[in-house]
Motif scaffolding. Structure first.
Motif: not given
Length: 215
Positions: A107-134
């Protein structure tokens, strides 16, 4: 010996991500991608046998994974976003699960994979701002560095690191305090370094240097 070497590497990569993750983004994301590739390659063979040949194969697979992921992340912005942000998302997802619940490794790994996929999609589609990246790099770096310290003092084994996710923190309030302290210090350090800058992820990736340019 393997545990000590990997532990030292883990601490160094985690500290760099925590304290310099945004300022030197291109270098750090590439190194973190290489680290993720190393753990993936090493983990594929590390738990199968303790023989000399198996250990050598684990290190070879880890080295190949590190070079492949690191080069891909350094030379391609899109791949850097996918590899780096997916690794950071996975780190944060597994860390949160390890701290707030006693869920199974699956379950821990499943949550990690889902979080990784979602963050990668968010980064590609929105161009994350500086504060969030920090925030993201400080939290993920603190988790990785804490895992490395745990390895060095014998609180985490190499099998656990490569088999259950290298960001699953050991139990105990002391490790949680260390993680929080590193995260806070990383946030303060990075926010001071980027004061007055408002670059997006793409802009910072293209202009990153090992040492931040003077104002």
């Amino acid at each position: 010996m393997d545990v000590i070497v990997v532990g030292i590497i883990t601490v160094l990569i985690g500290a760099l991500l925590c304290f310099r993750g945004y300022v030197t983004m291109r270098l750090v994301i590439s190194l973190f991608g290489a680290f993720a590739g190393f753990m993936l390659g090493f983990g594929l063979f590390a738990g199968n046998s303790s023989g000399v040949g198996q250990v050598a194969l684990s290190w070879l697979a880890g080295a190949v994974g590190a070079v492949l992921f690191g080069l891909l992340a350094y030379f391609s912005y899109q791949l850097a976003v996918i590899i780096g942000m997916a690794a950071i998302g996975f780190t944060l997802g597994t860390s949160v699960m390890a701290m707030v619940s006693s869920a199974s490794s699956f379950l821990t790994l499943t949550v990690g994979v889902i979080a990784g996929v979602l963050l990668a999609i968010l980064a590609v589609t929105t161009n994350l701002p500086a504060v969030l990246l920090v925030v993201l790099t400080a939290l993920a770096g603190a988790s990785v560095a804490t895992s490395g310290v745990a390895m060095l003092v014998g609180a985490m084994t190499l099998d656990r690191l490569t088999g259950q996710g290298f960001t699953e923190l050991p139990g105990g309030i002391g490790w949680t305090v260390l993680y929080i302290a590193l995260a806070v210090l990383g946030l303060i350090s990075q926010l001071r370094a980027v004061s007055g800058r408002h670059r997006s992820m793409r802009q910072q990736w293209g202009s990153s240097r090992l040492v931040a340019p003077a104002h």
